[in-house]
Design a protein around this motif. Structure first.
Motif, PDB file in Angstrom:
ATOM      1  N   PHE A   1     -43.526   0.162  53.175  1.00 27.30           N
ATOM      2  CA  PHE A   1     -42.053   0.776  53.072  1.00 27.30           C
ATOM      3  C   PHE A   1     -41.270   0.378  51.928  1.00 27.30           C
ATOM      4  O   PHE A   1     -41.313  -1.004  51.769  1.00 27.30           O
ATOM      5  N   SER A   2     -40.617   1.129  51.361  1.00 24.36           N
ATOM      6  CA  SER A   2     -39.292   0.754  50.479  1.00 24.36           C
ATOM      7  C   SER A   2     -38.331   1.835  51.012  1.00 24.36           C
ATOM      8  O   SER A   2     -38.714   2.773  51.322  1.00 24.36           O
ATOM      9  N   TRP A   3     -36.978   1.359  50.540  1.00 22.46           N
ATOM     10  CA  TRP A   3     -36.004   2.106  50.756  1.00 22.46           C
ATOM     11  C   TRP A   3     -35.021   2.224  49.685  1.00 22.46           C
ATOM     12  O   TRP A   3     -35.021   1.108  49.122  1.00 22.46           O
ATOM     13  N   ARG A   4     -33.935   3.143  49.480  1.00 22.91           N
ATOM     14  CA  ARG A   4     -33.072   2.865  48.789  1.00 22.91           C
ATOM     15  C   ARG A   4     -31.989   4.136  48.913  1.00 22.91           C
ATOM     16  O   ARG A   4     -32.496   5.153  49.489  1.00 22.91           O
ATOM     17  N   GLY A   5     -30.889   3.999  48.322  1.00 22.45           N
ATOM     18  CA  GLY A   5     -29.812   5.095  48.587  1.00 22.45           C
ATOM     19  C   GLY A   5     -30.089   5.936  47.180  1.00 22.45           C
ATOM     20  O   GLY A   5     -30.359   5.513  46.332  1.00 22.45           O
ATOM     21  N   VAL A   6     -29.873   7.386  47.341  1.00 18.18           N
ATOM     22  CA  VAL A   6     -30.006   8.136  46.618  1.00 18.18           C
ATOM     23  C   VAL A   6     -28.767   8.917  46.373  1.00 18.18           C
ATOM     24  O   VAL A   6     -27.844   9.028  47.386  1.00 18.18           O
TER      25      VAL A   6
ATOM     26  N   LEU B   1     -38.341   5.603  51.311  1.00 15.79           N
ATOM     27  CA  LEU B   1     -37.555   6.126  52.236  1.00 15.79           C
ATOM     28  C   LEU B   1     -36.095   6.330  51.149  1.00 15.79           C
ATOM     29  O   LEU B   1     -35.462   5.317  51.008  1.00 15.79           O
ATOM     30  N   GLU B   2     -35.730   7.624  50.974  1.00 20.34           N
ATOM     31  CA  GLU B   2     -34.515   7.629  50.170  1.00 20.34           C
ATOM     32  C   GLU B   2     -33.601   8.432  51.029  1.00 20.34           C
ATOM     33  O   GLU B   2     -33.315   9.561  51.486  1.00 20.34           O
ATOM     34  N   VAL B   3     -32.459   7.608  51.132  1.00 22.58           N
ATOM     35  CA  VAL B   3     -31.274   8.192  51.968  1.00 22.58           C
ATOM     36  C   VAL B   3     -30.238   8.567  51.203  1.00 22.58           C
ATOM     37  O   VAL B   3     -30.025   7.838  50.251  1.00 22.58           O
TER      38      VAL B   3
ATOM     39  N   PRO C   1     -26.448  12.853  58.248  1.00 24.98           N
ATOM     40  CA  PRO C   1     -27.021  12.063  57.109  1.00 24.98           C
ATOM     41  C   PRO C   1     -28.490  12.494  56.812  1.00 24.98           C
ATOM     42  O   PRO C   1     -28.985  12.866  57.928  1.00 24.98           O
ATOM     43  N   VAL C   2     -29.010  12.420  55.766  1.00 27.59           N
ATOM     44  CA  VAL C   2     -30.296  12.874  55.402  1.00 27.59           C
ATOM     45  C   VAL C   2     -31.355  11.764  54.728  1.00 27.59           C
ATOM     46  O   VAL C   2     -30.657  10.977  54.079  1.00 27.59           O
ATOM     47  N   LEU C   3     -32.385  11.997  54.722  1.00 30.72           N
ATOM     48  CA  LEU C   3     -33.345  11.271  54.011  1.00 30.72           C
ATOM     49  C   LEU C   3     -34.620  11.834  53.626  1.00 30.72           C
ATOM     50  O   LEU C   3     -34.775  12.922  54.377  1.00 30.72           O
ATOM     51  N   GLN C   4     -35.172  11.592  52.544  1.00 33.91           N
ATOM     52  CA  GLN C   4     -36.327  12.288  52.316  1.00 33.91           C
ATOM     53  C   GLN C   4     -37.394  11.183  51.801  1.00 33.91           C
ATOM     54  O   GLN C   4     -37.149   9.966  51.722  1.00 33.91           O
ATOM     55  N   ILE C   5     -38.836  11.235  52.082  1.00 34.98           N
ATOM     56  CA  ILE C   5     -39.676  10.449  52.105  1.00 34.98           C
ATOM     57  C   ILE C   5     -40.889  10.975  51.088  1.00 34.98           C
ATOM     58  O   ILE C   5     -41.308  11.861  51.194  1.00 34.98           O
TER      59      ILE C   5
ATOM     60  N   VAL D   1     -34.326   7.569  63.303  1.00 33.14           N
ATOM     61  CA  VAL D   1     -34.954   6.582  62.231  1.00 33.14           C
ATOM     62  C   VAL D   1     -36.308   5.860  62.771  1.00 33.14           C
ATOM     63  O   VAL D   1     -37.332   5.491  62.287  1.00 33.14           O
ATOM     64  N   ASP D   2     -36.003   5.164  64.250  1.00 35.62           N
ATOM     65  CA  ASP D   2     -37.162   4.576  64.897  1.00 35.62           C
ATOM     66  C   ASP D   2     -38.202   5.555  64.729  1.00 35.62           C
ATOM     67  O   ASP D   2     -39.545   4.971  64.403  1.00 35.62           O
ATOM     68  N   THR D   3     -38.164   6.735  65.318  1.00 39.81           N
ATOM     69  CA  THR D   3     -39.364   7.413  65.559  1.00 39.81           C
ATOM     70  C   THR D   3     -39.946   7.547  64.163  1.00 39.81           C
ATOM     71  O   THR D   3     -41.315   7.823  64.338  1.00 39.81           O
ATOM     72  N   LEU D   4     -39.086   7.999  63.470  1.00 41.09           N
ATOM     73  CA  LEU D   4     -39.998   8.166  61.844  1.00 41.09           C
ATOM     74  C   LEU D   4     -40.930   7.213  61.536  1.00 41.09           C
ATOM     75  O   LEU D   4     -41.837   7.113  60.903  1.00 41.09           O
ATOM     76  N   ILE D   5     -40.153   5.914  61.606  1.00 42.41           N
ATOM     77  CA  ILE D   5     -40.630   4.726  61.020  1.00 42.41           C
ATOM     78  C   ILE D   5     -42.188   4.570  61.862  1.00 42.41           C
ATOM     79  O   ILE D   5     -43.280   4.256  61.262  1.00 42.41           O
ATOM     80  N   SER D   6     -41.943   4.743  63.276  1.00 43.59           N
ATOM     81  CA  SER D   6     -43.240   4.584  63.981  1.00 43.59           C
ATOM     82  C   SER D   6     -44.241   5.270  63.620  1.00 43.59           C
ATOM     83  O   SER D   6     -45.458   5.204  63.655  1.00 43.59           O
ATOM     84  N   ASP D   7     -43.826   6.792  63.512  1.00 48.90           N
ATOM     85  CA  ASP D   7     -44.848   7.850  63.183  1.00 48.90           C
ATOM     86  C   ASP D   7     -45.370   7.451  61.964  1.00 48.90           C
ATOM     87  O   ASP D   7     -46.574   7.578  61.567  1.00 48.90           O
TER      88      ASP D   7
END
Ligand SMILES: Cc1cc2nc3c(=O)[nH]c(=O)nc-3n(C[C@H](O)[C@H](O)[C@H](O)COP(=O)(O)O)c2cc1C
Ligand code: SF4
Ligand code: SF4
Ligand code: FES
Ligand code: FES
Lengths: 174, 332, 451
Positions: free
Chosen positions: A127-132, A90-92, A142-146, A161-167
């Protein structure tokens, strides 16, 4: 010295992958096959989840260039992962325009929710995440790409974000 | 083509860069060059220490250039007028560049092996400010061996890219390169690999600082206690000129390098056999002591030759701009 | 209401497909150019239109095209710059997502004008969805005979490819882009030579922004003279502005150049004013690189005249009181935003994106970021502002590529216009980490500030 995630895992490129490489190389004039390096590294990353040293060495061999030329490129650009990441990264966006509409809060929320620090991988390996930096959607932050598909999500809220992660979790099960 | 630099006119061939024109004139008006290397194609443009002001573009188009230009990568035009040390703007910009080069550079010249023949050290003395305004941690790296002959201490590197060009142009193939980007950039082999082929030792000679050093020499001595002697041998390697400088301590050859010109550039590159394996006087035909440039700290063992030009002394604006040089002159 | 030349059909369902795009008059410019005009005549129309590059520098496109070297037997290239990464700018992504065929049509016409037989669209790697959209659209156009060999029976051949980047803002700089397209690190080249002489693979090359290329379509359809009638003075035609930040209606708008800034910001046709009933504190008018202005200086020039959305009016006052059109990345800041924090954020961005080739930018961007960080987190000193201005000056103009300037301007301008807010971060450091400075006098009528 760079910390290099070394691996002795042998890498084989499937014939399908090789034929995709060949298609890319055909876009450039004779002798300019090095132009295919960035697109090929994307394909390699999509296939293996990251670009390992053996994979880069094989790419160098395929393109008839020196391995260092591949390392130089892969380490210059931010999209190439030089160590394994979660299945979904997840890149925010954390740049100014997104920041002033709440990107920081979303990153904190994701950190809490996933329970891992920026750049780390969750225990289940999902999962991993980072700021970009700015993803060119500043009006919709705010936006993110996966990655690996680079699907894009705008106007994030903790709920979305909750929905996204459970999906994604459900998707990973199938 | 006629070009005038700090008031000194000279005729040069078309295609000559401002820097090379200045070198033809010689003396204090030659801009310092940390990344350009005349024997390596494509070098230059990166360090920005050689910035100069073009106050007149050419006879045809006399307009001045809007920005300072890198003299190592700007070719002269007929009638061009260039200001180097007569331009307060250049002096100020150069001071800025030197400061930038130094903010992440360790301040441990006294213990660095390159001390005495480091171009950054010379540059700092000649053009820099007396003290740093940088108050943050400096970038540091571990020293690493790239093979058994060369040591890399990335902490000192100024990213001039010269060693990369050497590997591309002088050796069979390149094993090291520049990884990462921005101020995280580093010279590396990425995975621990030895940089070892016939001409790889030349990266040591082109490195302007103490980032790439000769492992077979290190810690043996400070350069100013050694005695440089010109020598040559019939080298088996057809690409090697066999002309070197031998660095003596007492009776022992403790180091072999290429011969350097007054700008610190190797006159011709040498092979690794000459550099690393021939350390006996009997291996060589001795020519005589090496002439040492007056600019170098080796010749003086201290720094009192760095005096501002007379022209600077008479002009109040320039005097102001060169204040620190004057202070240093009185200090020393 | 201004004319929409690029976004006229943006709301037509299916406009991203060839058939719908064609049914709305799409690809007429290709037919007109290839069948009725010579390449030089196309260049001439673009010259007449007065179109200025939409990627940031604003260099006249027709003139750039006429500089292209044309040695015998050497390939020429057109490369579209779709690296869009300048914070605040999101028009190209929008255009490629919804109107991919407009870009492809423009690419065909422009390639024809320049005599290019192979052209590339360099899209930043993160835009994988847009890359897929473009590749699909290219396949459609090719199937319909608008790309490939002997286009529309005119004898003109063109192959068009999409090239992904790898994640680096600097690859928006045209020579870094070419390096990247050659499979190298995105280090900007040292100029001269310029790409028009030696660009991609050492061949003469033109690099143009997505929007510049798209604008060629209406220019050819309507004629350069007609296009030049829109806009104001040397700012001809229409421009996409991507508006973000604390706005009621953020989004991508096509405006006639010369639209009053106040109207753009407050009218419901465009941004609709500031979100949540707040007041405007500051504006970055053209992407993060351009100087930031306080609300009052953005809406009115130093002469108290209405500021217009045009290259000249935005630049009016120079660096002292003006800004720049840049890439059209418009960012509005409401009264709750902290200028110091934003300046630090931008400084971090440039530090992160510096390629590291030249010393002033490599070292200076990091230095500025660190000083701004300490100011924002309550450890700043009164002397930091002068230090920042000085470091920014040491970078500006002394680097290989304009990224150095782009990093210096936001810092220098923020301190120029918001110095008291910076100082407050030092004098009231403990308070400054808990709350923001607020709008202060930054929206007051001008004369009180200037006097
Ligand atoms: C650091 C930097 C980043 C840039 N980024 C972009 C970009 O993302 N997109 C773009 O079109 N131009 C960008 N440019 C401008 C290009 O160098 C170039 O001027 C432009 O692509 C020319 O196209 P135009 O004449 O159509 O505007 C950038 C320039 C610099 C110095
Ligand atoms: S190691 Fe030396 S030669 Fe190589 S880039 Fe660094 S300073 Fe230059
Ligand atoms: S100004 Fe910055 S980005 Fe541009 S070449 Fe120099 S280091 Fe690279
Ligand atoms: S700032 Fe987040 S997308 Fe541009
Ligand atoms: S010597 Fe000219 S820029 Fe380095």
């Amino acid at each position: 010295m760079l910390s290099v995630q070394d691996t002795n895992m042998p890498v084989t490129f499937t014939p399908e992958l090789i034929s995709k490489f060949a298609d890319i190389v055909s876009r450039y004039p004779e002798g300019k096959q090095k132009s295919a390096l960035l697109p090929i590294l994307h394909l390699v990353q999509a296939e293996f989840g990251w670009v390992s040293v053996p994979a880069m060495d094989k790419v160098a061999e395929y393109l008839s260039i020196q391995p260092i030329e591949v390392y130089e490129v892969a380490s210059f650009y931010t999209m190439y992962f030089l160590k394994p990441q979660g299945k979904y990264m997840l890149e925010v966006c954390r740049t100014g325009p997104c920041e002033i509409v709440g990107a920081g809060k979303i990153m904190n929320y994701i950190e809490q929710k996933l329970g891992v620090k920026e750049g780390d991988v969750t225990e289940d390996g999902l999962f991993s995440w980072r700021g970009v930096e700015c993803l060119a959607a500043c009006g919709f932050g705010p936006v993110l790409q996966i990655s690996p598909e680079y699907t894009f999500y705008e106007k994030l809220t903790p709920e979305s974000v909750d929905t996204l992660i459970s999906d994604l979790k459900a998707k990973a099960k199938n | 083509m006629k070009v005038t630099i700090d008031g000194f006119p000279i005729e040069v061939e078309a295609g000559t860069t401002i820097l090379n024109a200045a070198r033809l004139i010689g003396g204090d008006i030659v801009p310092p060059a940390m990344c350009y290397y005349s024997k390596l194609e494509g070098t230059g443009g990166k360090c920005r220490t050689c910035l100069v002001q073009v106050s007149k573009g050419s006879e045809k188009d006399p307009r001045p250039m809007p920005k300072l230009v890198a003299s190592c990568r700007t070719t002269v035009m007929d009638g061009m007028e260039v200001k180097n040390i007569t331009s307060p703007e250049v002096i100020e910009a150069r001071k800025g560049v030197v400061e930038m080069l130094l903010i992440n550079h360790p301040l441990d010249c006294p213990v660095c092996d390159q001390a005495g023949e480091c171009h950054l050290q010379d540059l700092g003395y000649e053009h820099g400010a007396a003290k740093t305004r940088y108050e943050f941690d400096r970038r540091t790296f571990e020293k690493i061996d790239i093979g058994d002959k060369i040591q890399l201490h990335m902490t000192r590197c100024i990213l001039c890219y010269r060693c990369v060009f050497v590997a591309d142009q002088i050796t069979d193939h390149r094993i090291h390169g520049i990884l990462n980007r921005g101020d995280h950039s580093e010279i590396s082999t990425y995975i621990q690999k030895a940089v070892d082929n016939d001409f790889s030792g030349n990266v040591i000679d082109v490195c302007p600082v103490g980032a790439l050093t000769d492992k077979t020499f290190r810690f043996k001595n400070r350069v100013w206690f050694t005695k440089p002697v010109e020598a040559h041998r019939e080298c088996e390697n057809p690409k090697c000129c066999g002309k070197v400088t031998l660095w003596y301590k007492g009776e022992d050859v403790i180091r072999v390098t290429a011969r350097k010109d007054e700008y610190g550039e190797a006159e011709e590159f040498i092979c690794n056999t000459c550099r690393f394996d021939k350390k006996k006087t009997s291996d060589w035909i001795i020519e005589g002591p090496r002439k040492v440039s007056h600019k170098s700290v080796i010749s003086s063992n201290h720094y009192d030759t760095l005096k501002p030009l007379p022209v600077v002394k008479t002009n109040p604006v320039l005097k102001e701009a060169n204040k620190e040089q004057f202070e240093r002159e009185t200090r020393l | 209401m201004g004319r929409k030349l690029l976004l006229e059909h943006i709301n037509v369902p299916g406009i991203n497909t060839f058939d719908v795009y064609r049914s709305k008059g799409g690809y007429a410019a290709v037919e007109k150019a290839l069948k009725t005009l010579t390449p030089d005549e196309v260049v001439e129309e673009v010259k007449k239109s007065g179109l200025r590059g939409r990627g940031g520098a604003g260099f006249p496109t027709g003139m750039k095209w006429s500089f292209l070297a044309k040695p015998e037997g050497v390939a020429r290239y057109l490369v579209c710059n779709a690296d869009e990464s300048e914070p605040g700018t999101f028009k190209d992504r929008f255009l490629m997502t919804y109107l991919p065929h407009l870009l492809i049509e423009g690419m065909i016409v422009a390639s024809f004008a320049l005599g290019a037989k192979t052209s590339y669209i360099y899209v930043r790697g993160e835009m994988m969805p847009q890359i897929r959209i473009l590749e699909k659209a290219i396949a459609e156009a090719k199937a319909k005979g608008f790309l490939g060999k002997n286009i529309l029976g005119t004898g003109y051949d063109l192959e068009l490819y999409v090239q992904p980047g790898g994640g680096a803002y600097i690859c928006g700089e045209e020579t870094a882009l070419l390096e990247s397209l050659e499979g190298k690190r995105g280090n900007p080249r040292i100029k001269p030579p310029f790409p028009a002489i030696a660009g991609l693979y050492g061949c003469p090359t033109v690099v143009n922004n997505v929007e510049s290329i798209a604008a060629v379509v209406p220019i050819i359809n309507e004629g350069g003279d007609e296009y030049a009638k829109l806009g104001i003075g040397r700012s001809t035609g229409t421009k996409l502005i991507s508006a973000g930040g604390n706005l009621k209606n953020p989004g991508v708008y096509e405006i006639d150049l010369g639209l009053p800034a106040e109207e753009f910001l407050y009218s419901d046709e465009y941004c609709g004013g500031i979100a949540n009933g707040k007041r405007l504190k500051a504006v970055v008018a053209g992407g993060s690189s351009v100087p930031i202005l306080p609300a009052n200086l953005f809406l009115k020039t130093i002469n108290n005249e209405a500021r217009l959305m045009s290259y000249e009016s935005l630049a009016y006052g120079g660096f002292v009181s003006g800004t720049m059109m840049g890439s059209g990345g418009f960012i509005a800041y409401d009264e709750d935003q902290c200028i110091v924090r934003n300046t630090w954020n931008f400084a971090r961005f440039y530090h992160h994106e510096s390629c590291g080739q030249c010393s002033p930018c490599r070292e200076g961007t990091g230095w500025m970021e660190k000083v701004l960080h300490r100011l924002e987190y309550g450890h700043g000193k009164m002397s930091d502002m002068d230090l920042l201005v000085d470091v920014s000056k040491k970078i500006e103009g002394n680097t290989i590529c304009p990224l150095g300037d782009a990093a210096a301007w936001p810092v220098a301008s923020a301190i120029r216009h918001f110095r008291d807010e910076f100082e407050w971060h030092v004098t009231d450091a403990a308070t400054a980490v808990t709350r923001n400075y607020g709008i202060a006098h930054y929206a007051d009528p001008l004369n009180t500030v200037v006097a």
